[in-house]
Design a protein around this motif. Sequence first.
Motif, PDB file in Angstrom:
ATOM      1  N   THR A 146       3.622  10.843   1.610  1.00 40.20           N
ATOM      2  CA  THR A 146       2.275  10.273   1.631  1.00 40.20           C
ATOM      3  C   THR A 146       1.902   9.784   3.025  1.00 40.20           C
ATOM      4  O   THR A 146       0.725   9.570   3.313  1.00 40.20           O
ATOM      5  CB  THR A 146       2.177   9.089   0.648  1.00 40.20           C
ATOM      6  OG1 THR A 146       3.236   8.158   0.919  1.00 40.20           O
ATOM      7  CG2 THR A 146       2.292   9.566  -0.788  1.00 40.20           C
ATOM      8  N   LYS A 201       0.846   4.172  -2.909  1.00 37.26           N
ATOM      9  CA  LYS A 201       0.574   5.584  -2.599  1.00 37.26           C
ATOM     10  C   LYS A 201       1.739   6.459  -3.021  1.00 37.26           C
ATOM     11  O   LYS A 201       1.559   7.549  -3.579  1.00 37.26           O
ATOM     12  CB  LYS A 201       0.305   5.753  -1.108  1.00 37.26           C
ATOM     13  CG  LYS A 201      -1.000   5.149  -0.629  1.00 37.26           C
ATOM     14  CD  LYS A 201      -1.322   5.596   0.792  1.00 37.26           C
ATOM     15  CE  LYS A 201      -0.329   5.081   1.787  1.00 37.26           C
ATOM     16  NZ  LYS A 201      -0.607   5.549   3.157  1.00 37.26           N
ATOM     17  N   SER A 258       0.836  -1.204   0.000  1.00 37.78           N
ATOM     18  CA  SER A 258       0.000   0.000   0.000  1.00 37.78           C
ATOM     19  C   SER A 258       0.867   1.248   0.000  1.00 37.78           C
ATOM     20  O   SER A 258       0.591   2.216  -0.722  1.00 37.78           O
ATOM     21  CB  SER A 258      -0.924   0.003   1.221  1.00 37.78           C
ATOM     22  OG  SER A 258      -1.890  -1.018   1.153  1.00 37.78           O
ATOM     23  N   TRP A 292      -7.158   8.081  -0.357  1.00 44.16           N
ATOM     24  CA  TRP A 292      -6.706   6.928   0.414  1.00 44.16           C
ATOM     25  C   TRP A 292      -7.760   6.565   1.452  1.00 44.16           C
ATOM     26  O   TRP A 292      -8.234   7.414   2.201  1.00 44.16           O
ATOM     27  CB  TRP A 292      -5.384   7.260   1.092  1.00 44.16           C
ATOM     28  CG  TRP A 292      -4.991   6.316   2.200  1.00 44.16           C
ATOM     29  CD1 TRP A 292      -4.947   6.584   3.533  1.00 44.16           C
ATOM     30  CD2 TRP A 292      -4.568   4.946   2.062  1.00 44.16           C
ATOM     31  NE1 TRP A 292      -4.536   5.481   4.232  1.00 44.16           N
ATOM     32  CE2 TRP A 292      -4.298   4.453   3.362  1.00 44.16           C
ATOM     33  CE3 TRP A 292      -4.413   4.088   0.966  1.00 44.16           C
ATOM     34  CZ2 TRP A 292      -3.866   3.156   3.595  1.00 44.16           C
ATOM     35  CZ3 TRP A 292      -3.991   2.795   1.193  1.00 44.16           C
ATOM     36  CH2 TRP A 292      -3.711   2.344   2.489  1.00 44.16           C
TER      37      TRP A 292
END
Length: 592
Positions: A401, A197, A193, A209
């Motif tokens: 992020t 991102k 993940s 998200w």
Amino acid sequence: MTQFHLTCKNWTRAIACFDSESTDGYATNKGKGESDRTMAKPVIMTVDDDPEVLRAIARDLQREYGDRFRVLRAESGAVALEALQQLKLRNQGVALFLVDQRMPQMSGVEFLEQALSLFPNTKRALLTAYADTDAAIRAINTTQIDYYLMKPWDPPEESLYPVLDDLLDDWLASFRPPFEGIRVIGNRWSPHSHQLKDFLARNQVPFEWLDIELSQEAQQLITYADCHQRHLPLVLFPDGTKIEKPTNIQVAEKIGLQTQAGKPFYDLIIVGGGPAGLAAAVYGASEGLHTVMVEREAPGGQAGTSSRIENYLGFPVGLSGSDLARRAVTQARRFGVEILTPQEVTGIRVQDQYRFITFADGSEISCHALILALGVSWRRLDVPGLDRLTGAGVYYGAAQTEALSCQDEDVYIIGGANSAGQAAMHFSKYARQVTMLVRGDSLTKSMSQYLIDQIEATPNITVQVHSSVVEAKGETSLEGLTIANTMTEEMQTVGATSLFIFIGAVPRTQWLDGTIMRDERGFIITGPDLKQDGHRPKGWTLERDPFLLETNIPGVFAVGDVRHGSVKRVASGVGEGSICVQFVHQYLSKVV
């Protein structure tokens, strides 16, 4: 904006769409501009098991509201619920349900009760016959139905539109248009993940998200998408498609990034898309060279992850690395540069006056001149637990992020150079406390004074000198750190969920073994440094010495951080990339 068409074939089961001659063309393919306008419209859904009644109500709704809303119709509650799940996956707004009460298998009230969990703010109205009036009134009192309308509703100007106008105006007053881009559902502590991102953010792709552990909506969406949690991350696209556990290449192809070269041959190939590579691309293409730039991750390189660059000439208030990358990419494309991303180069070969590069998939393209602007990667820290937790609380580089996820948490940063200082300033806006762990006795040896002054003036940043991490704790995510004082040898264990590491850079040049000369650390040797005991490099066949930025292979150049002896600054990388094009022209004047 990603384009898509809402047609009958998009649904899992048949949902009746408007006829192709309707003014909004939901069952036809339209031009880009028209499709984009259609996509933004909220939905009015009408449900009735009587085909004639369904056509009639849909016709009247389309005539009055088709310019502002998308009118969809379904022949049963079950079909309508499937359609609503698809709308939810596409993040489409639904303004109004207009539903027949008396339907087999599922009554109008039963449908609205289930639809409420999908779209709780949508206005709800029942269509009833006179005999069902009592049931409609009970539904208003018990199931939050806003209104009921009698059949027939002729004329609609008196019996239908005034009621619906009030309902729609009320809905629009509190409506906030939903996010229309990519949505990513995953787990904060999943390395996959995090990688996804980071890839989207660095390529300037907006996305939403949704953390599966925190968001009820995320849990609903994976159910509607028939995706198990072990197959996360899940990427939902505006056209209704999805990819489970995608690779960067899969996402890039879906969102329209160019991953394959358009031609087999170019005047100039640039490998690497950091500041040096982008500058070379801009200058090369602007001076008439047919240019392609190949980037393994995202344009901007390591500099693109910097939260703030304040000493770059011409930007007195500073700019972020991503902003610099965005401007440079726009400029390069304006001059016709092809940018391939993400695409990895795995080899170089020479044949006569041509230079070939090989991609990871085995394909090749060729050129007259090649510039290696490979940049560098963060050096890995050899500490127990770090490799296991990388991407799950341990991050190399700024990882912007993750900043929002660090809200009101304690963040630890390893490093004492400018990149670490910029990250500390960035995370201080979100975290409760930022602690910088520095091996030396101060920041002055490796950090610009302007950053030192900013850090000292920021109350929630602490600089802990003579400190190093000796162990990272946690099974599936970072839970704690053991920190050693290198002067007193005292050990301290602290709770921690986020660690960002900036401890120097190493080149990724192993794939150049046997082709390009490098120093003992892997940096590419160029120009005068190639000479040994006054002799040109082995295999050099030209009458002249290598140009300043030229490698041991004529026509192959190296610029930026990957070059031996370079100054590791954004401005110097831009400078090398731009002046290298002049050496390319000199080389081409002799061989082409």
